[in-house]
Design a protein around this motif. Structure first.
Motif, short mmCIF file in Angstrom:
data_model
loop_
_atom_site.label_atom_id
_atom_site.label_comp_id
_atom_site.label_asym_id
_atom_site.label_seq_id
_atom_site.Cartn_x
_atom_site.Cartn_y
_atom_site.Cartn_z
N ASN A 155 -3.91 4.46 -15.63
CA ASN A 155 -3.91 5.42 -14.53
C ASN A 155 -4.11 6.85 -15.01
O ASN A 155 -4.66 7.68 -14.29
CB ASN A 155 -2.62 5.29 -13.73
N MET A 197 0.77 3.47 -7.94
CA MET A 197 0.02 3.46 -6.69
C MET A 197 0.53 4.55 -5.75
O MET A 197 -0.25 5.24 -5.10
CB MET A 197 0.12 2.08 -6.03
N ARG A 252 7.13 2.26 0.22
CA ARG A 252 8.16 1.54 -0.54
C ARG A 252 7.64 0.22 -1.12
O ARG A 252 8.26 -0.34 -2.02
CB ARG A 252 9.37 1.25 0.36
N GLN A 253 6.52 -0.26 -0.62
CA GLN A 253 5.95 -1.52 -1.10
C GLN A 253 4.97 -1.31 -2.25
O GLN A 253 4.46 -2.29 -2.81
CB GLN A 253 5.23 -2.23 0.05
N LEU A 254 4.72 -0.07 -2.62
CA LEU A 254 3.75 0.23 -3.66
C LEU A 254 4.43 0.38 -5.01
O LEU A 254 5.60 0.75 -5.10
CB LEU A 254 3.00 1.52 -3.34
N SER A 255 3.67 0.14 -6.08
CA SER A 255 4.16 0.45 -7.43
C SER A 255 4.23 1.97 -7.58
O SER A 255 3.65 2.72 -6.79
CB SER A 255 3.24 -0.13 -8.49
N LYS A 256 4.93 2.41 -8.61
CA LYS A 256 5.06 3.85 -8.84
C LYS A 256 3.70 4.50 -9.03
O LYS A 256 3.42 5.57 -8.45
CB LYS A 256 5.95 4.11 -10.05
N ASP A 300 0.82 5.17 -16.49
CA ASP A 300 0.45 4.40 -17.69
C ASP A 300 -0.93 4.86 -18.15
O ASP A 300 -1.60 5.67 -17.51
CB ASP A 300 0.48 2.90 -17.41
#
Length: 324
Positions: free
Chosen positions: A180, A150, A144-148, A177
């Motif tokens: 990635n 990641m 839950r602490q990661l970007s989408k 993006d």
């Protein structure tokens, strides 16, 4: 008009990682997949290309044994019950899903454990994978602490941690993006260089064109073409662009029947005999050649010719809308 069913075998004598013949699947009386034939050699990068709702996900799930076909056969590494060799397969579904409270390295180890990898080894490999992909700092962070982006990378690494021989990715570029997406393309190429077979579904033509050795074009549950990307492109003659100093002369009669002038240039299909005989006529006729270029058809043009304009318009709408 859509092309009739065409198969163009890949130019390879490698054993097949995946072989499917006549796959059919109905849902509530609606035919989602209608007679799909696919052959994927070991070590190939292979794309399932088509618009949303074309049957891509259903086809992949049948290939993997997640669901059974109503008709037809499929084999993965020669096995007709693919779910029994799950340890050889890594699968990233279109619906991404990780436990939000789980730490990144634990999520990777957990996914490996589902494929038979001991948890301790999964943690070790998971940390190595995270560090290799510049995410070592996120090993102890919760999902839950990661970007989408990641989080998607973590799930992909969990797909690979048990070192499968076949990796199946359902719309893997969706939601990423450009940076990635580029990293994922590089990872797919690295897997293939290591002998891993990669098959992925996509509605974005340029991913398939840049990465794939072979492609299955799917529309309306049917596969009108399955084979090499090169053979698909070769279905449309290369186009010639010619610029001459002289605008008129007897040499113009040597141009192909489909030649058209637009401004200072002639455009026409490359003759079957090649461009050399035409060049000889132009030179002898003193046409004064200023420039001449030959451009091969792209996979987009091949898709239009094979699947039809309606499917191509839907594909373009999906790309514009960013749909999966």
């Amino acid at each position: 008009m859509a092309a009739s069913n065409v198969a163009a075998p890949l130019s390879s004598q490698r054993p097949l990682a995946i072989e499917a013949r006549g796959l059919v699947k109905d849902f509530d009386g609606t035919r989602a997949v209608d007679g799909v034939d696919i052959s994927v050699p070991e070590g190939a990068i292979y794309g399932i290309l088509g618009p949303n709702g074309a049957g891509k996900t259903t086809t992949l799930r049948m290939l993997l044994g997640i669901i059974d076909p109503d008709a037809g056969v499929r084999r993965v590494f020669g096995h007709d019950r693919p779910h029994e060799i799950g340890r050889l397969i890594g699968y990233l579904p279109e619906e991404r899903g990780l436990y939000p409270a789980m730490k990144s390295v634990e999520a990777i180890a957990f996914m490996g454990a589902l494929r038979g990898l001991p948890l301790a080894e999964g943690r070790k490999r998971g940390l190595e994978l995270l560090e290799r992909h510049d995410l070592g700092y996120a090993a102890e962070r919760q999902i839950r602490q990661l970007s989408k982006g990641m989080a998607q990378t973590v799930q992909l690494l969990g797909t690979l941690v048990h070192r499968p021989r076949l990796v199946v990715l359902d719309e893997p570029f969706s939601g990423l993006d450009a940076i990635n997406q580029g990293k994922l393309e590089g990872l797919i190429r690295t897997l293939a260089d290591d002998g891993v077979t990669v098959i992925f579904s996509t509605h974005v033509i340029h991913h398939a064109e840049r990465l794939c050795e072979g492609v299955a074009i799917i529309a309306g549950g049917k596969v009108p073409y399955a084979g090499s990307v090169e053979a698909a492109r070769d279905r449309i003659p290369a186009q010639v662009r010619l610029e001459t100093r002289m605008r008129e002369g007897a040499w113009t009669h040597a141009l192909p029947e489909d030649a058209r002038r637009e401004g200072d240039f002639f455009y026409f299909s490359l003759p079957e005999t090649g461009v050399e005989p035409l060049l000889k006529t132009l030179i002898e006729g003193e046409a004064g050649i200023l420039s001449l270029s030959i451009e091969r058809a792209g996979l987009h043009d091949a898709f239009v010719a094979i699947a039809g304009e309606a499917a191509a318009r839907q594909l373009e709408a999906d790309q514009a809308g960013g749909g999966a």
